[in-house]
Scaffold this active site. Structure first.
Site: not given
Lengths: 568, 273
Positions: A154, A268, A120, A184-185
């Site tokens: 954006w 970037h 996992d 989250s990321s």
């Protein structure tokens, strides 16, 4: 496999308690919606990522088609200006924060543990939290559609995104999204780093790690370095909007350029965050379907790492038109040109992998080749844009719109589709239809070129990006019609793949463990893999462990499980 | 025969219009155009090389029954070093070319003979007169972006002179623009007169152009600036110097008259109350 260890039974009187294995029979894998809500299995979480990001992909695609419908004709009144600006912002934000970045996390979640022979991710509960934060970030963001969606693009450039010019809540929803998907990321990235550093199978040194895992490792490090910058910027924007600070407000001593620097310091690396794992997928798919090892494994791994490093030094090439000294312009031009070198190295290595191979033309290869042919154009236009005097003409025009879509659609999305067609058999146990898959590829490939190639010309003839309408005398109508027709073709191509997935999930041909004769460990286990992934974790002796296992099976005539892990 | 002579350049013209940025209004736009073609040319060469190799591979190396397995090549150090150096050489050439072209693009030149120059708030022809005391300056125009229009100020000239939407300039005269914004970020872009420059509140950005022929050059704001971003157009009308002088006189007088009228209205309103 499903065994529990219990202390010796109580009724036995003998004092030394010897651990005893009691087998209750195979444990059923949990099913039902509750198992999806509560799961910490990396494969289920991976699927949740893939499914929800594809839903966001479809939503953002529909937004793009609405915009293309509006732009098809000069002086069109299909959409009004504010709706169009909202769609621009929703489309860009969704594609970047809710599709490309998390869909790659989805593939990473599903396949990194399998490819390195782990059972996992390092932190399964954290992994579940990452997914749910993403989903709720997306929901909070799309909640704004019922009130006022954000309309500052954006990039949410200040001062337009400040409360003086965008008083309604859309920008706040955008800030929510940045924070929720950002956390989250970030958690996901930390999880990947911990997993990849610590949980590789015996024998899998850095030089034998699959190139997709390399790309996810660099992707994770970039996220960890870049995300705090935009988190800080979004927080400053939040306090500017609601608590009276003036970070970006000239009247209060702030500076709108600060926003641009912070945003692009994140923005970037974000481009490479979105494209490096797609590179990784291509590096896995090409050798399998060319029946030849990847050409220059070390060069590809090293170029991934060097692109990651250089991507932190090029951000101001998004800002060549702001007041800047020539020395800084020169620095950012040179760094942007240099980053083309490792990217070029990858391109040449991929070509050399196909060269004199035995090319098996299955759908994953179609998408991988589509990637090579198309991403190349995005790379070349990127080099032209790096020459800053030329950028002064092309910046913020449709040329840049074409460039980003050649990189993000021709690059990332074709890479993602290559991965989807490549790994679908592993995830579901069923093959996707080859004929429908190839039809989808051709529709997407032709649609993509029709939509975006002509946009280079539109930009060079003076059409700026993000305009909802243009007058007939501008002479842009013909080219815009071509682009719109292409975009609908592209949309049909994507829907054909969606149909393929839905049909093949139930009715596809059984895949078996290793339908492509692939090189990496995920093909060693069953399709779909059991909850624990591997009963036996094979010992890794090269960068292509599965090839070694197949060779050994052929030599010894024994099943894969026996040859993979010799009892020593 | 004659038709062929006429159509070939016409075809090239059309192709150039599709393949390259706008140019032809001002020398800096022309230099950028040349720079673009150098980058584009190298890019096309690279494109043909890569796509060619790809297509050859795909046509020749397909799986066929009975073909021997591919030779398991894992790399080739001289080849890899070679293409790394090759790629480095290409980007180095582009960097050098840019630096060579840069001064001509960013440095405002002197006005051409027949154009105008400014000294001490007055317009002078740029030839047939001795240098003026107090130093000469190019024609300076302040460009101010506002949601959703452009305002132009002529601070170097005597008298109050400004205009909206359309900037009037004399031909053959170097015009230096100081670009700023009073609200959100905008971007000044007239494609035929050179590259764009952002208009940011709190910053002044500079660029220049020199219109060589009379004409109207159109452009529009290139940075998303709010709801009506698409209608924020701007244009430059280049006129012969004599006509420009007439326009300056007329416009200054018009502004003066309207200001006096305004003062008069206010005064009469005040006395009425």
């Amino acid at each position: 496999m499903a065994a529990t260890t219990e202390p010796a039974a109580r009724e036995r009187s003998a004092p030394p308690a010897v651990p005893e294995v009691i087998l209750h029979g195979p444990e059923r894998e949990e099913t039902g919606w509750l198992s999806w809500l509560t799961t910490t299995d990396h494969k289920k979480i991976g699927l949740l990522y893939l499914i929800s990001t594809f839903v966001f992909f479809i939503i953002a695609g529909v937004e793009a088609l609405l915009m293309r419908a509006q732009l098809a004709l000069a002086d069109n009144t299909f959409l009004d200006a504010q709706t169009y600006n909202g769609l621009v912002s929703l489309h860009g934000t969704t594609m970047i924060f809710l599709f490309v970045v998390p869909v790659l996390a989805g593939f990473g979640n599903y396949f990194v543990p399998l490819m390195i022979g782990a059972r996992d991710m390092a932190f399964p509960k954290l992994n579940a939290l990452s997914f749910w934060l993403l989903l709720f970030g997306g929901i909070a963001f799309y909640g704004s559609v019922f009130w006022e969606p954000p309309a500052a693009g954006w990039t949410s450039y200040a001062p337009l995104s400040d409360d003086a010019y965008s008083p309604d809540g859309g920008i706040d929803a955008w800030i929510f999204l940045i924070h929720l998907t950002g956390i989250s990321s970030l958690l996901g990235a930390i999880n990947f780093v911990a997993t990849i550093h610590n949980m590789r199978a015996r024998g899998m040194g850095w030089g034998r790690m699959p190139l997709f895992v390399w790309s996810i490792l660099i992707y994770s490090y970039l996220l960890i370095v870049a995300l705090p910058a935009i988190a800080a910027a979004a927080t400053m924007l939040l306090t500017d909007r609601h608590f009276g600070t003036a970070f970006f407000d000239v009247q209060g001593g702030g500076d709108p350029l600060l926003w641009q620097h912070l945003f692009w310091f994140f923005g970037h690396p974000e481009v490479y965050i979105m494209v490096l794992p797609a590179f990784g997928i291509i590096s896995e798919v090409l050798p399998v379907f060319a029946r030849k090892p990847i050409f220059g494994y070390k060069a590809i791994a090293a170029s991934t790492a060097s692109i990651g490093f250089l991507s932190l030094l090029v951000w101001a090439h998004h800002m060549f038109t702001v007041p800047t000294s020539n020395a800084l312009l020169a620095f950012f031009m040179i760094s942007s040109l240099i980053i083309a070198v490792p990217t070029g190295i990858k391109m040449f290595n991929w070509l050399a992998t196909l060269w004199r191979g035995t090319i098996v033309t299955k759908t994953p290869l179609y998408f991988a080749v589509g990637f090579l042919a198309t991403f190349l154009i995005g790379g070349i236009s990127g080099v032209i844009l790096a020459m800053f005097p030329v950028d002064w003409q092309l910046h913020d025009s449709y040329y840049v719109v074409a460039h980003i879509h050649y990189v993000l659609f021709g690059g990332s999305v074709f890479g993602i589709f290559a991965g989807l067609y490549y790994w679908f058999p592993k995830m579901t146990g069923r093959m996707l239809s080859e004929s429908i898959g190839k039809a989808s590829f051709w529709l997407m490939f032709v649609g993509m070129q029709l939509t975006f190639l002509i946009q280079h010309s539109l930009g060079m003839s003076g059409m700026p990006r993000r305009i909802y309408s243009y007058p007939a005398q501008a002479g842009w109508e013909g080219m815009n019609i071509v682009s719109t027709v292409g975009s609908y073709l592209l949309g049909v191509g994507i829907m054909v793949s969606v149909v393929n997935i839905l049909v093949s999930y139930k009715r596809g041909r059984r895949a078996g463990n290793d339908p492509w004769k692939a090189n990496t460990l995920e093909w060693f286990t069953q399709s779909p893999p059991p909850e624990n992934n591997f009963d036996i974790v094979p010992r890794v002796r090269s960068a292509e462990p599965m090839k070694d296992i197949r060779r050994e099976v052929a030599r010894a005539g024994e099943p894969a499980g026996t040859v993979a892990q010799p009892v020593s | 025969m004659l038709r062929r002579v006429v159509t070939v350049p016409a075809l090239i013209d059309v192709l150039a219009g599709v393949l390259a940025p706008e140019y032809g209004g001002s020398p800096n736009a022309d230099y950028i155009w040349v720079l673009y073609w150098i980058g584009f040319g190298l890019g096309i060469a690279m494109f043909l090389l890569v796509e060619g190799v790809l297509i050859v591979s795909l046509m020749r190396d397909r799986f066929r029954r009975g073909r021997p397995d591919a030779v398991q090549v894992r790399g080739n150090t001289p080849l890899e070093v070679g293409w790394t150096l090759g790629a480095t050489a290409i980007v180095a050439v582009l960097a050098v070319v840019t630096f060579v072209g840069l001064p001509a693009i960013v440095t405002p030149p002197a006005s051409d003979p027949g154009g105008l120059r400014v000294a001490d708030g007055r317009l002078y022809a740029s030839t047939d007169q001795a240098p003026v005391e107090g130093g000469e300056r190019p024609l300076e125009i302040g460009v101010n972006g506002q949601q959703y229009l452009w305002r132009y100020d002529y601070p170097g000239l005597r008298g109050r002179l400004f205009a909206y939407h359309e900037m009037v300039v004399p031909t053959d005269t170097t015009v230096v623009l100081s670009i700023t914004s009073q609200d959100v970020a905008h971007s000044w872009w007239i494609p035929q007169l050179g590259g764009k420059m952002d208009a940011l509140p709190g910053h002044v950005n500079q660029t220049w152009f020199k219109a060589t022929e009379p004409g109207v050059f159109r452009g529009q704001c290139a940075e998303l600036c709010g709801e009506n971003h698409a209608s924020m157009t701007g244009s430059v009308r280049a006129v012969p110097p004599e006509e420009f002088r007439r326009w300056v006189t007329q416009q200054t007088a018009g502004i003066r008259a309207s200001q006096e009228a305004l003062i008069e209205t206010r005064r009469s309103r005040n006395t009425n109350q």
